[in-house]
Design a protein around this motif. Structure first.
Motif, PDB file in Angstrom:
ATOM      1  N   UNK A 160      53.054  38.836  40.202  1.00 56.61           N
ATOM      2  CA  UNK A 160      53.309  39.641  41.404  1.00 56.61           C
ATOM      3  C   UNK A 160      51.983  40.223  41.920  1.00 56.61           C
ATOM      4  N   UNK A 161      51.179  40.741  40.992  1.00 58.72           N
ATOM      5  CA  UNK A 161      49.885  41.325  41.410  1.00 58.72           C
ATOM      6  C   UNK A 161      49.008  40.243  42.055  1.00 58.72           C
ATOM      7  N   UNK A 162      48.957  39.073  41.423  1.00 65.85           N
ATOM      8  CA  UNK A 162      48.112  37.993  41.976  1.00 65.85           C
ATOM      9  C   UNK A 162      48.612  37.612  43.368  1.00 65.85           C
ATOM     10  N   UNK A 163      49.938  37.472  43.508  1.00 64.28           N
ATOM     11  CA  UNK A 163      50.478  37.072  44.821  1.00 64.28           C
ATOM     12  C   UNK A 163      50.144  38.116  45.887  1.00 64.28           C
ATOM     13  N   UNK A 164      50.259  39.396  45.524  1.00 65.21           N
ATOM     14  CA  UNK A 164      49.922  40.451  46.491  1.00 65.21           C
ATOM     15  C   UNK A 164      48.453  40.379  46.886  1.00 65.21           C
ATOM     16  N   UNK A 165      47.598  40.130  45.904  1.00 70.43           N
ATOM     17  CA  UNK A 165      46.159  40.039  46.194  1.00 70.43           C
ATOM     18  C   UNK A 165      45.846  38.819  47.059  1.00 70.43           C
ATOM     19  N   UNK A 166      46.574  37.709  46.783  1.00 70.25           N
ATOM     20  CA  UNK A 166      46.344  36.496  47.597  1.00 70.25           C
ATOM     21  C   UNK A 166      46.760  36.750  49.040  1.00 70.25           C
ATOM     22  N   UNK A 167      47.905  37.451  49.191  1.00 75.28           N
ATOM     23  CA  UNK A 167      48.394  37.743  50.543  1.00 75.28           C
ATOM     24  C   UNK A 167      47.385  38.634  51.270  1.00 75.28           C
ATOM     25  N   UNK A 168      46.854  39.630  50.551  1.00 79.93           N
ATOM     26  CA  UNK A 168      45.871  40.547  51.153  1.00 79.93           C
ATOM     27  C   UNK A 168      44.632  39.756  51.583  1.00 79.93           C
ATOM     28  N   UNK A 169      44.228  38.789  50.724  1.00 79.18           N
ATOM     29  CA  UNK A 169      43.030  38.002  51.025  1.00 79.18           C
ATOM     30  C   UNK A 169      43.256  37.159  52.291  1.00 79.18           C
ATOM     31  N   UNK A 170      44.445  36.548  52.378  1.00 77.82           N
ATOM     32  CA  UNK A 170      44.744  35.731  53.562  1.00 77.82           C
ATOM     33  C   UNK A 170      44.745  36.575  54.824  1.00 77.82           C
ATOM     34  N   UNK A 210      43.113  39.349  55.318  1.00 77.12           N
ATOM     35  CA  UNK A 210      41.719  39.711  55.614  1.00 77.12           C
ATOM     36  C   UNK A 210      41.044  38.567  56.345  1.00 77.12           C
ATOM     37  N   UNK A 211      41.256  37.341  55.814  1.00 73.03           N
ATOM     38  CA  UNK A 211      40.598  36.168  56.414  1.00 73.03           C
ATOM     39  C   UNK A 211      40.989  36.020  57.870  1.00 73.03           C
ATOM     40  N   UNK A 212      42.304  36.286  58.100  1.00 74.88           N
ATOM     41  CA  UNK A 212      42.759  36.137  59.476  1.00 74.88           C
ATOM     42  C   UNK A 212      42.157  37.223  60.371  1.00 74.88           C
ATOM     43  N   UNK A 213      42.116  38.467  59.839  1.00 78.31           N
ATOM     44  CA  UNK A 213      41.635  39.586  60.662  1.00 78.31           C
ATOM     45  C   UNK A 213      40.160  39.462  60.996  1.00 78.31           C
ATOM     46  N   UNK A 214      39.376  39.252  59.972  1.00 78.21           N
ATOM     47  CA  UNK A 214      37.933  39.191  60.206  1.00 78.21           C
ATOM     48  C   UNK A 214      37.283  38.440  59.050  1.00 78.21           C
ATOM     49  N   UNK A 215      36.844  37.254  59.347  1.00 77.49           N
ATOM     50  CA  UNK A 215      36.255  36.400  58.319  1.00 77.49           C
ATOM     51  C   UNK A 215      35.126  37.103  57.561  1.00 77.49           C
ATOM     52  N   UNK A 216      34.401  37.954  58.263  1.00 76.85           N
ATOM     53  CA  UNK A 216      33.207  38.540  57.644  1.00 76.85           C
ATOM     54  C   UNK A 216      33.431  39.900  57.004  1.00 76.85           C
ATOM     55  N   UNK A 217      34.611  40.459  57.225  1.00 78.14           N
ATOM     56  CA  UNK A 217      34.839  41.812  56.701  1.00 78.14           C
ATOM     57  C   UNK A 217      34.902  41.785  55.167  1.00 78.14           C
ATOM     58  N   UNK A 246      36.097  42.764  51.697  1.00 82.11           N
ATOM     59  CA  UNK A 246      37.266  43.439  51.134  1.00 82.11           C
ATOM     60  C   UNK A 246      36.823  44.349  49.999  1.00 82.11           C
ATOM     61  N   UNK A 247      37.587  45.460  49.784  1.00 80.75           N
ATOM     62  CA  UNK A 247      37.341  46.288  48.600  1.00 80.75           C
ATOM     63  C   UNK A 247      37.801  45.456  47.416  1.00 80.75           C
ATOM     64  N   UNK A 288      40.801  40.687  42.535  1.00 79.56           N
ATOM     65  CA  UNK A 288      40.166  40.068  43.715  1.00 79.56           C
ATOM     66  C   UNK A 288      39.036  39.132  43.279  1.00 79.56           C
ATOM     67  N   UNK A 289      38.238  39.620  42.331  1.00 76.53           N
ATOM     68  CA  UNK A 289      37.111  38.804  41.850  1.00 76.53           C
ATOM     69  C   UNK A 289      37.619  37.520  41.199  1.00 76.53           C
ATOM     70  N   UNK A 290      38.649  37.675  40.371  1.00 70.48           N
ATOM     71  CA  UNK A 290      39.121  36.510  39.615  1.00 70.48           C
ATOM     72  C   UNK A 290      39.825  35.484  40.504  1.00 70.48           C
ATOM     73  N   UNK A 291      40.589  35.964  41.520  1.00 66.62           N
ATOM     74  CA  UNK A 291      41.311  34.975  42.332  1.00 66.62           C
ATOM     75  C   UNK A 291      40.358  34.164  43.217  1.00 66.62           C
ATOM     76  N   UNK A 292      39.121  34.634  43.346  1.00 69.48           N
ATOM     77  CA  UNK A 292      38.188  33.797  44.120  1.00 69.48           C
ATOM     78  C   UNK A 292      37.868  32.517  43.340  1.00 69.48           C
ATOM     79  N   UNK A 293      38.202  32.480  42.033  1.00 65.32           N
ATOM     80  CA  UNK A 293      37.989  31.252  41.234  1.00 65.32           C
ATOM     81  C   UNK A 293      39.297  30.494  41.012  1.00 65.32           C
ATOM     82  N   UNK A 294      40.415  31.042  41.564  1.00 61.82           N
ATOM     83  CA  UNK A 294      41.725  30.458  41.248  1.00 61.82           C
ATOM     84  C   UNK A 294      41.920  29.111  41.931  1.00 61.82           C
TER      85      UNK A 294
END
Ligand code: HEM
Length: 481
Positions: A214-224, A226-233, A235-236, A241-247
């Motif tokens: 559940x935590x991973x899915x929430x973080x993935x949704x937040x990441x998506x 963010x990407x849509x809102x502003x590619x360059x922003x 994220x905290x 967050x760090x680990x899912x960038x390798x998922x």
């Protein structure tokens, strides 16, 4: 083989199981020497209790002695070695360690350090509201470090009750890791409580799966989002967050690579790494805080010296800041002395990767190697008055340090398998104790005298105080919080 107590056929020394704590093993070392052999059913182990042998195992021959011993519970709960702490030394472990050191624990990843400050602030506020009433400092320390690590790992937007739920899952993991399982020692007797034990393992892992998925899915949704809102922003970023960038959801197993840019992690890797961080960072730091406060209450003259230093360096009109820490020399010595007398992980558990020779004795492949850091810290050949709490010993020129070069003092281990969270852990310890004794004066509960404090410990993954420390705070600073 090295010397040791004579065992019985088949079970070997299993009848001595209850004696095999850090204290019991130190007693055996007095009788049999710094290297002892014990046999527990099919499992053989050697116990190292001197600085010279620790140097041999952790430095000179570290590649041979850097595997981890395993058990049914460890294999299952670490997702079959998908983590770092329980993985054997090798390319997979190296890759996971790199991720931890660079992406999770590094000083550059400020969020973890901010979590420490935020949570200590909350604790200080809580204590202010309870001045004059008894506080269970052991419980308070564990709750503080759980909050710090939870926040560093998952971020601050957890939902009501989730933290408590996660704590319960971890407690069951901890019980299962420590539980005696006959199959680990005499495999053909494994049927005895196999069904019940397996059921508990499966349930515990399923609960962790549901929680972290559940935590991973929430973080993935937040990441998506963010990407849509502003590619360059930016994220905290918390640890997830760090680990899912390798998922890589399609990856079933890891490909080993030396470059972090091509590393792929599975969901199981992420779950198992989160478990490592939780186990590595919570009880260890809490145990150290609890023992530091206990030793200071037991030795009021030392507490006075630490508080005088805080008054001189920080003053009574403000709280302790990060930049003060380098000037709080006596506090640092006090914490080193605490870690010498009470290393939170009293014995380090390794395993041989191939046949080895140690001090002229044969140590075959896959033997468990136990390094008794507790006994080494109290070795009378090295330490003057080894059982006394004397922080000033660390003021002397050439005093030992815990960074891994002095094998007389190894609360964080040394070498390849040494603690990757040392900096973060020591910072959390330093800041917590500094604030607890700077903001408050502490009296023992119900008129207890310092000499009456119970100093016994218990033995598990860590060695906390057997009887919780209870003390009454009064506010010490000259400004209102
Ligand atoms: C006072 C605080 C701490 C102490 C005394 C401590 C001590 C240790 C020790 C003794 C080891 C095993 C060394 C060996 O087997 O040779 C270890 C390993 C480890 N620690 Fe810590 N630790 C502390 C804080 C932390 C923190 C804050 C984290 C993470 C947030 C952490 C994460 C780990 C991990 C992941 C390992 C396994 C490393 C591996 O197997 O490669 N520790 N720690």
């Amino acid at each position: 083989y090295p010397p040791g107590p004579k065992g019985l056929p088949i079970i070997g020394n299993m009848s001595m199981m209850a004696q095999l704590t850090h204290r019991g093993l130190a007693q055996l070392a007095k009788q049999y020497g710094g290297l002892i052999h014990l046999q527990m059913g099919v499992l053989h182990m050697v116990v190292v209790s001197t600085p010279d042998l620790a140097r041999e195992v952790l430095q000179a021959q570290d590649s041979v002695f850097s595997n981890r011993s395993s058990s049914t519970a460890i294999r299952y709960l670490s997702y079959d070695g998908a983590d770092m702490a329980f993985a054997n030394y090798g390319p997979f472990w190296r890759q996971m360690r790199k991720i931890c050191v660079i992406k999770l624990f590094s000083r550059k990843r400020l969020e973890s350090w901010v979590s420490v400050r935020d949570e200590i602030n909350m604790v200080v506020q809580t204590i202010v509201a309870k001045t004059g009433s008894p506080i269970n400092l052991s419980k308070l320390a564990l709750s503080l470090t759980s909050h710090i690590i939870y926040k560093a790992a998952f971020g601050s937007n957890s939902h009501e009750g989730e933290e408590g739920q996660f704590e319960k899952i971890l407690q069951e993991f901890s019980r299962l890791f420590g539980e005696f399982n006959i199959a680990d020692f005499i495999p053909w007797l494994g049927w005895i409580h196999a069904k019940e034990f397996k059921k508990r393992l499966v349930n515990a892992r399923r609960e962790l799966d549901v929680f972290i998925d559940k935590v991973i899915d929430e973080h993935l949704a937040k990441k998506n989002n963010m990407n849509r809102k502003d590619e360059n922003e930016a994220a905290a970023t918390d640890m997830v967050d760090q680990l899912i960038s390798f998922l890589d959801e399609g990856a079933h197993e890891n490909k080993f690579t030396d470059s972090l840019s091509t590393v792929k992690l599975t969901r199981d890797n992420i779950k198992a790494l989160i478990m490592d961080v939780m186990f590595g960072g919570t009880e260890t730091v809490a145990t150290a805080i609890e023992w530091a406060m206990t030793e200071l209450m037991k030795n009021p003259k030392e507490l006075k010296k630490v508080q005088e230093e805080l008054s001189n360096v920080v003053g009574l009109y403000r709280r302790v800041q990060d930049f003060d820490l380098e000037n709080l020399t006596y506090l640092k010595c006090t914490l080193k002395e605490t870690l010498r007398l009470h290393p939170p992980i009293p014995v380090l558990l390794h395993e041989t990767a191939k046949d080895a020779v140690l001090a002229g004795y044969s140590i075959p492949v896959r033997w468990r190697v136990v390094i008794n850091a507790w006994a080494i810290g109290r070795d009378e050949m090295v330490w003057d008055e080894p059982n006394a709490f004397k922080p000033s010993r660390f003021l002397k020129q050439g005093a030992k340090d815990f960074k891994g070069n002095d094998f007389e003092f190894i609360p964080f281990g040394s070498g390849r398998r040494s603690c990757p969270g040392m900096q973060l852990g020591f910072y959390a310890l330093e800041m917590s104790v500094a604030e607890l004794v700077h903001c408050f004066t502490w009296e023992l509960h119900e008129g207890m005298k310092s000499g009456e404090l119970d100093m016994s410990d218990s033995f598990g993954l860590t060695a906390p105080k057997a009887v919780p420390l209870v003390a009454v705070p009064s506010y010490r600073l000259k400004y209102a919080l």
